[in-house]
Design an enzyme around this catalytic site. Sequence first.
Site, PDB file in Angstrom:
ATOM      1  N   CYS A  43       0.849  -1.196   0.000  1.00 46.92           N
ATOM      2  CA  CYS A  43       0.000   0.000   0.000  1.00 46.92           C
ATOM      3  C   CYS A  43       0.880   1.239   0.000  1.00 46.92           C
ATOM      4  CB  CYS A  43      -1.016  -0.018   1.125  1.00 46.92           C
ATOM      5  SG  CYS A  43      -0.311  -0.283   2.706  1.00 46.92           S
TER       6      CYS A  43
HETATM    7  C1  UN1 Z   1       1.222  -2.560   3.562  1.00 41.91           C
HETATM    8  O1  UN1 Z   1       1.530  -2.493   2.368  1.00 41.91           O
HETATM    9  O2  UN1 Z   1       0.032  -2.797   3.902  1.00 41.91           O
HETATM   10  O3  UN1 Z   1       6.239   0.328   4.867  1.00 41.91           O
HETATM   11  C2  UN1 Z   1       2.190  -2.454   4.668  1.00 41.91           C
HETATM   12  C3  UN1 Z   1       6.173  -0.717   4.218  1.00 41.91           C
HETATM   13  C4  UN1 Z   1       5.978  -2.014   4.967  1.00 41.91           C
HETATM   14  C5  UN1 Z   1       4.556  -2.206   5.362  1.00 41.91           C
HETATM   15  C6  UN1 Z   1       3.571  -2.060   4.230  1.00 41.91           C
HETATM   16  N1  UN1 Z   1       6.825  -2.037   6.131  1.00 41.91           N
HETATM   17  O4  UN1 Z   1       6.232  -0.725   2.996  1.00 41.91           O
END
Ligand code: UN1
Length: 547
Positions: A312
């Site tokens: 995300c």
């Molecule tokens: C997610 O994509 O839901 O900061 C979490 C990051 C990872 C967590 C992503 N440590 O990209």
Amino acid sequence: MAAKVMTHVLAADFEHMQNDNPNGSPMIRGYNIIDGKLEVASDGATFHSLNPALLSDTLGEFPLSTKADVHSALKAARSAFPSWAGTPAPTRGQIIGNMGRLLMDRKDALVRLETREIGKTLKESAGEIQEAIDTCLFFQSEGRRLYGQTVNSELPDKELFTYRRPLGVCGIINSCNFPSAVPFWKMIPAIMCGNTCVWKSPQDSPLLSFALARIMHEAGLPDGVINLVHGKGSGAGQYLVDAVDEGLVNKISFTGSTAVGKMIGEICGRNLVSCSLELGGKNPLVVMPSANLENAVEGAYWAGFGTAGQRCTSLGNLIVHEKIYDDFMGLFMEKVRKTKIGDSMRDGDVLYGPMLSSKYADEFLQSLEICEASGADLIFGEGRITKDSAPDGFVADAEEGVYMWPHVYTGVTEDMECFHEEIFGPAVTIVKARDFDHALHLANASPYGLSSAIYTNDRLEAYRFKTGIKAGMTGINNSTTGAEAHLPFGGVKGSGNGTRESGIWVIESYSYWHAVNDELSGKLQLAQMDVDEIHIEEAEVNYEALA
Ligand code: UN1
């Protein structure tokens, strides 16, 4: 109808089913875990988990949970709550610490399992299991720091205190792109605060979820504190959310799409039930002329295509200052063209593997149509990798899994739909900026506000970006991804409802403040009304004469 009780979660070894998997790995019979017991679905229905790099490799068969199964899990969580809430917080922390140590012992096997189930590279799966371990170790000691305050009263012989209290039964729904770190971000602080949970595992990572839930029990977690139900988002996930309307849930914590997050927020809102929502992003990364271009290319490339763009926090809009646009694009495309893609289990050196599952692959291809319809220029990428259409760096058998080309779209402008829509997969939309103010404007122009980044060596620009951007997270001379386990994680605008995961801040999301006053005077003293009034006594000094 109650589900059939199989056996206790710790008593049975993983049951291997007959299978002829091409890679020789066992196929597992997976269960729900309700009140510490292994259970099948009340109607016996099941679904399979497939390896997206090798679709003929079935990892296991899992219960497709019914409403009755979700309700049994909620009942177990409700019954376990008083005794777990009454367990001293340092003891709860100790069990969480045990979970971290068990994860360390089993790390290699879990890393391979995660890669086999969702196709992440082994390096990334290792990073993610480490994030789950870090979360356990962090919250082990928070169990010794679940502080309240002593507060001075305005009345004599009276004491005031604050206590953190657990909320009750928490419904946990996460997505399969971070199938170990994210449920741990949620459940570890939840149980540290004394709550109990019903965890709906992601449909595409039930085996890893099953293994993790068993490890949690091995660590000394009492039965019923975490209950696991498998199934679909539109099935078990929806039943869990519907149970908010039935008064059976005190908290929902959800990571997933903005559309589903809004639906959950509405249901929780009308019931005054708290919810944590971590939703989509269209994360901008700005490159300014003063930046170290090689470094910026490296960061943008990783943010866009690492994890096949399925974080995300992955890069959405790459906003490049027009003065360095051609130089930047030359270096960037050189890397994109050489991207190594394949099955990390068989080739350790790939940047990314398959999509998380066939479902994610289909949705990604649909999102690419938005870019086409918007009129953006596709300068690299041909959709799904096939026998006849594969980039130079593709090192797997295209027929075996669901692999995608990296995609780069240029000529993207603010009025296009693809500027605003999250594209979950390996695609970057590139926007040209005239100057810093324009770049900042573009970075703020999407409906989301999760992560963001700027590459610049101008300190004032970095400061203005940091203060002007509307996002929950910002990288300065760094990519948009890579949050650490003890910093607050979450977004603003369409990316969430302002709650945070991780670090001490998440404790606010899984506890409420209880204010207690203890009247020791033996009489009724009224706050505000019985407080001694102190009058100002004018001094007999002529200040004007002193001046
Ligand atoms: C997610 O994509 O839901 O900061 C979490 C990051 C990872 C967590 C992503 N440590 O990209």
